[in-house]
Motif scaffolding. Structure first.
Motif, PDB file in Angstrom:
ATOM      1  N   ALA A 209     -11.295 -18.711  28.121  1.00 18.85           N
ATOM      2  CA  ALA A 209     -11.095 -17.845  29.287  1.00 18.85           C
ATOM      3  C   ALA A 209     -10.270 -18.564  30.362  1.00 18.85           C
ATOM      4  CB  ALA A 209     -12.449 -17.418  29.860  1.00 18.85           C
ATOM      5  N   LEU A 210     -10.457 -19.892  30.451  1.00 18.12           N
ATOM      6  CA  LEU A 210      -9.719 -20.688  31.436  1.00 18.12           C
ATOM      7  C   LEU A 210      -8.341 -21.102  30.915  1.00 18.12           C
ATOM      8  CD1 LEU A 210     -12.548 -23.070  32.768  1.00 18.12           C
ATOM      9  CD2 LEU A 210     -11.520 -21.114  33.943  1.00 18.12           C
ATOM     10  N   ARG A 211      -8.016 -20.671  29.691  1.00 18.28           N
ATOM     11  CA  ARG A 211      -6.753 -21.025  29.047  1.00 18.28           C
ATOM     12  C   ARG A 211      -6.576 -22.530  28.863  1.00 18.28           C
ATOM     13  NH1 ARG A 211      -5.255 -16.698  27.664  1.00 18.28           N
ATOM     14  NH2 ARG A 211      -5.281 -14.771  28.889  1.00 18.28           N
ATOM     15  N   LEU A 212      -7.681 -23.225  28.622  1.00 19.30           N
ATOM     16  CA  LEU A 212      -7.589 -24.650  28.298  1.00 19.30           C
ATOM     17  C   LEU A 212      -7.355 -24.821  26.806  1.00 19.30           C
ATOM     18  CD1 LEU A 212     -10.623 -26.009  30.382  1.00 19.30           C
ATOM     19  CD2 LEU A 212      -8.205 -25.962  31.019  1.00 19.30           C
ATOM     20  N   ILE A 213      -7.901 -23.896  26.040  1.00 22.00           N
ATOM     21  CA  ILE A 213      -7.732 -23.933  24.590  1.00 22.00           C
ATOM     22  C   ILE A 213      -7.436 -22.525  24.078  1.00 22.00           C
ATOM     23  CG2 ILE A 213      -9.395 -25.815  24.350  1.00 22.00           C
ATOM     24  CD1 ILE A 213     -11.376 -23.740  23.167  1.00 22.00           C
ATOM     25  N   ALA A 214      -7.013 -22.447  22.817  1.00 23.15           N
ATOM     26  CA  ALA A 214      -6.899 -21.164  22.117  1.00 23.15           C
ATOM     27  C   ALA A 214      -7.477 -21.365  20.725  1.00 23.15           C
ATOM     28  CB  ALA A 214      -5.438 -20.732  22.033  1.00 23.15           C
ATOM     29  N   LEU A 215      -8.086 -20.302  20.184  1.00 19.34           N
ATOM     30  CA  LEU A 215      -8.664 -20.384  18.847  1.00 19.34           C
ATOM     31  C   LEU A 215      -7.945 -19.393  17.944  1.00 19.34           C
ATOM     32  CD1 LEU A 215     -12.474 -20.281  19.825  1.00 19.34           C
ATOM     33  CD2 LEU A 215     -11.221 -22.281  19.008  1.00 19.34           C
ATOM     34  N   SER A 216      -7.182 -19.912  16.959  1.00 16.52           N
ATOM     35  CA  SER A 216      -6.567 -18.973  16.010  1.00 16.52           C
ATOM     36  C   SER A 216      -7.647 -18.442  15.068  1.00 16.52           C
ATOM     37  CB  SER A 216      -5.413 -19.617  15.246  1.00 16.52           C
ATOM     38  OG  SER A 216      -5.552 -21.003  15.167  1.00 16.52           O
ATOM     39  N   ASP A 217      -8.504 -19.326  14.600  1.00 18.69           N
ATOM     40  CA  ASP A 217      -9.758 -18.877  14.012  1.00 18.69           C
ATOM     41  C   ASP A 217     -10.838 -19.823  14.516  1.00 18.69           C
ATOM     42  OD1 ASP A 217     -10.614 -20.793  11.497  1.00 18.69           O
ATOM     43  OD2 ASP A 217      -8.446 -20.762  11.845  1.00 18.69           O
ATOM     44  N   ASN A 219     -12.368 -22.255  13.532  1.00 19.20           N
ATOM     45  CA  ASN A 219     -12.293 -23.681  13.282  1.00 19.20           C
ATOM     46  C   ASN A 219     -10.935 -24.301  13.584  1.00 19.20           C
ATOM     47  OD1 ASN A 219     -14.994 -23.983  12.424  1.00 19.20           O
ATOM     48  ND2 ASN A 219     -14.458 -23.066  10.461  1.00 19.20           N
ATOM     49  N   THR A 220     -10.059 -23.558  14.187  1.00 19.77           N
ATOM     50  CA  THR A 220      -8.743 -24.093  14.528  1.00 19.77           C
ATOM     51  C   THR A 220      -8.511 -23.972  16.028  1.00 19.77           C
ATOM     52  OG1 THR A 220      -7.965 -23.308  12.382  1.00 19.77           O
ATOM     53  CG2 THR A 220      -6.298 -24.049  13.949  1.00 19.77           C
ATOM     54  N   VAL A 221      -8.566 -25.120  16.687  1.00 23.31           N
ATOM     55  CA  VAL A 221      -8.468 -25.162  18.139  1.00 23.31           C
ATOM     56  C   VAL A 221      -7.099 -25.666  18.556  1.00 23.31           C
ATOM     57  CG1 VAL A 221      -9.489 -26.095  20.249  1.00 23.31           C
ATOM     58  CG2 VAL A 221     -10.920 -25.724  18.235  1.00 23.31           C
ATOM     59  N   THR A 222      -6.422 -24.943  19.410  1.00 26.68           N
ATOM     60  CA  THR A 222      -5.181 -25.431  19.998  1.00 26.68           C
ATOM     61  C   THR A 222      -5.448 -25.817  21.445  1.00 26.68           C
ATOM     62  OG1 THR A 222      -3.937 -23.905  18.610  1.00 26.68           O
ATOM     63  CG2 THR A 222      -2.765 -24.889  20.470  1.00 26.68           C
ATOM     64  N   ILE A 223      -5.064 -27.039  21.788  1.00 25.17           N
ATOM     65  CA  ILE A 223      -5.281 -27.517  23.155  1.00 25.17           C
ATOM     66  C   ILE A 223      -4.109 -27.070  24.017  1.00 25.17           C
ATOM     67  CG2 ILE A 223      -5.738 -29.539  24.587  1.00 25.17           C
ATOM     68  CD1 ILE A 223      -7.804 -29.245  22.388  1.00 25.17           C
ATOM     69  N   LEU A 224      -4.377 -26.246  25.013  1.00 26.23           N
ATOM     70  CA  LEU A 224      -3.319 -25.750  25.882  1.00 26.23           C
ATOM     71  C   LEU A 224      -3.167 -26.618  27.133  1.00 26.23           C
ATOM     72  CD1 LEU A 224      -4.160 -21.929  25.717  1.00 26.23           C
ATOM     73  CD2 LEU A 224      -2.544 -23.233  24.295  1.00 26.23           C
ATOM     74  N   ASP A 225      -4.262 -27.221  27.568  1.00 25.13           N
ATOM     75  CA  ASP A 225      -4.226 -27.991  28.811  1.00 25.13           C
ATOM     76  C   ASP A 225      -5.136 -29.215  28.687  1.00 25.13           C
ATOM     77  OD1 ASP A 225      -4.446 -29.033  31.336  1.00 25.13           O
ATOM     78  OD2 ASP A 225      -4.998 -27.162  32.320  1.00 25.13           O
ATOM     79  N   THR A 226      -4.539 -30.307  28.191  1.00 26.52           N
ATOM     80  CA  THR A 226      -5.325 -31.522  27.948  1.00 26.52           C
ATOM     81  C   THR A 226      -5.929 -32.060  29.235  1.00 26.52           C
ATOM     82  OG1 THR A 226      -3.724 -32.030  26.218  1.00 26.52           O
ATOM     83  CG2 THR A 226      -5.298 -33.749  26.768  1.00 26.52           C
ATOM     84  N   ASP A 227      -5.127 -32.028  30.322  1.00 22.18           N
ATOM     85  CA  ASP A 227      -5.625 -32.558  31.594  1.00 22.18           C
ATOM     86  C   ASP A 227      -6.811 -31.740  32.102  1.00 22.18           C
ATOM     87  OD1 ASP A 227      -3.646 -34.407  31.427  1.00 22.18           O
ATOM     88  OD2 ASP A 227      -2.289 -33.396  32.823  1.00 22.18           O
ATOM     89  N   GLY A 228      -6.675 -30.437  31.964  1.00 17.48           N
ATOM     90  CA  GLY A 228      -7.763 -29.561  32.392  1.00 17.48           C
ATOM     91  C   GLY A 228      -9.034 -29.837  31.603  1.00 17.48           C
TER      92      GLY A 228
END
Lengths: 243, 243
Positions: A209-217, A219-228
């Motif tokens: 919700a904070l757009r720090l990560i995204a989940l394609s499924d 078990n697959t996490v994409t880091i959008l904001d490492t500092d956050g």
DNA sequence: CGCGCTTTTGAGATAACTCAATACAGGTGG
DNA sequence: CCACCTGTATTGAGTTATCTCAAAAGCGCG
């Protein structure tokens, strides 16, 4: 992380018990270093157990590929995951001759087994001895790190810390974005962090919700904001966490 | 636990900084074992620090008498006590050359310092190397034990487990009853167990109300019912805890 | 297409926390 | 020797983060 070759090579008949019998699934490998020539490599398959709590300790295992899960159990079924072991990690350090944790394979791969007695006869192979000492020190450091997380961090801080550690250990960079393929499920993460699966899931949702990560499924996490995420992990701005 | 002689011998002027200077307060001891002849013993006084987080690691310390506290800090002041070290324990295992915890003396005593490089040159002194490896394995086992406590136990279970571990380590038997002299305060216990001092205090009061323990003063615990405390520690009957 | 397993989301319950007041103990000085 | 003072421990009352229980959604698989 898991070479497809290894997965193929493992027989479908293999069940937990097999992994405990050291004569099964042994295979010579091209020796990577001198001191390891004598130490056999073993293919292990997701779902197997390398040892159980209370087992007489015969080997310590160096992970070459795949992922292991170390855990301890309480009589009533409560579980604590002590560690996830990735390539390069050594697991199975014994306590007075016995294993004090259960070790399961959660992603198939390959391990190298060293007889436990090498731990107590450094003169026989000083190089190996030093390697194992370094691994033991790493393990101590790793456990100490996690103590702080377990004892003093909030659910969101714990979950963020966890993602950052995994990013460091098994993160991959694609199209400029770091992604993590989680080899474990929410229950494993929860039992590692001292939380419930529901709370872990809520933390993931919160980060999304904070757009720090995204989940394609799941078990697959994409880091959008490492500092956050870093700020989350350290409670940098504790107000932010509730936002 | 603390020899009065040691307390006397320590100068009152000694402050934290002194302990970090290895030339201060060194003294030859009658060597207890061959491999320790070369390793100097050092008197340490309650309140001193042996090392801090981030310090370049020079020594690992074997506790001869007294009690040490290992801990890590979070920027905002939250604290996690990693371990209390009693006689026989070895502390200060380094991570890539640095200490990752702070180590303070909470009860004056004596420690033996071993240069860290012995960890990586087992051939120079195999006997010492084996001793240190065993100590490292003990440390790993100890940390793993505490993981379960930290991650999966309730406040009363944590506190009961803590008392039982201390009973085992530093309990004394007088007039048929086991007693523990706590060298640390409630805040230290709380930071070890991942609780608040108030919660620890309430747990003590609870055990007292159930006649599992008695407190002659805040730091002197008499165990009245070891089995009952054991049941508490493992949540044997979780209903009992609320009673 | 439907079944089972995992994950997510929701709503209410509770264990532990926070803040505050009181009690206690040890040391100091009158 | 006693009164005071400071730091630690205990007890109390109200708050809250996390858990528990339950339902819905997603996903893989036969």
């Amino acid at each position: 992380m898991i070479s497809p070759v290894n997965q193929e090579a493992v027989m479908l008949a293999s069940v937990m018990q097999e992994a405990r019998d050291s004569t099964v699934q042994l295979r010579r490998l091209a020796p990577s270093q001198k001191q390891k020539q004598l130490h056999p490599s073993r293919l292990v398959k997701a779902g197997q157990s390398l040892f159980y709590e209370g087992d007489r300790a015969q080997f310590v295992y160096e992970v070459k590929s795949g992922v292991l899960r170390l855990m301890r159990l309480l009589e009533d079924g409560r579980r604590q995951v002590i560690a996830f072991a990735f390539p390069g990690d050594v697991v199975g350090f014994p306590q007075v001759g016995c294993h004090t944790t259960e070790c399961d394979v959660i992603a198939s791969g390959e391990v190298v087994a060293y007889r436990c007695d090498v731990l107590f006869h450094p003169d026989r192979d000083p190089e190996l001895s030093t390697f194992l000492m370094k691994s033991a020190l790493e393990e101590i450091g790793f456990l100490q790190d996690h103590f702080l997380t377990l004892g003093r961090k909030s659910a969101t801080e714990k979950t963020a810390s966890f993602l950052l550690v995994l990013l460091d250990r098994i993160g991959t960079r694609t199209a400029g974005l770091a992604t993590i393929r989680l080899p474990m499920n929410r229950a494993d993460i929860a039992d590692f962090l001292g939380l419930t699966p529901e709370t872990v899931s809520r933390a993931f949702s919160h980060f999304r919700a904070l757009r720090l990560i995204a989940l394609s499924d799941a078990n697959t996490v994409t880091i959008l904001d490492t500092d956050g995420l870093q700020a989350m992990a350290e409670g940098g701005s504790r107000a932010l966490q509730r936002a």
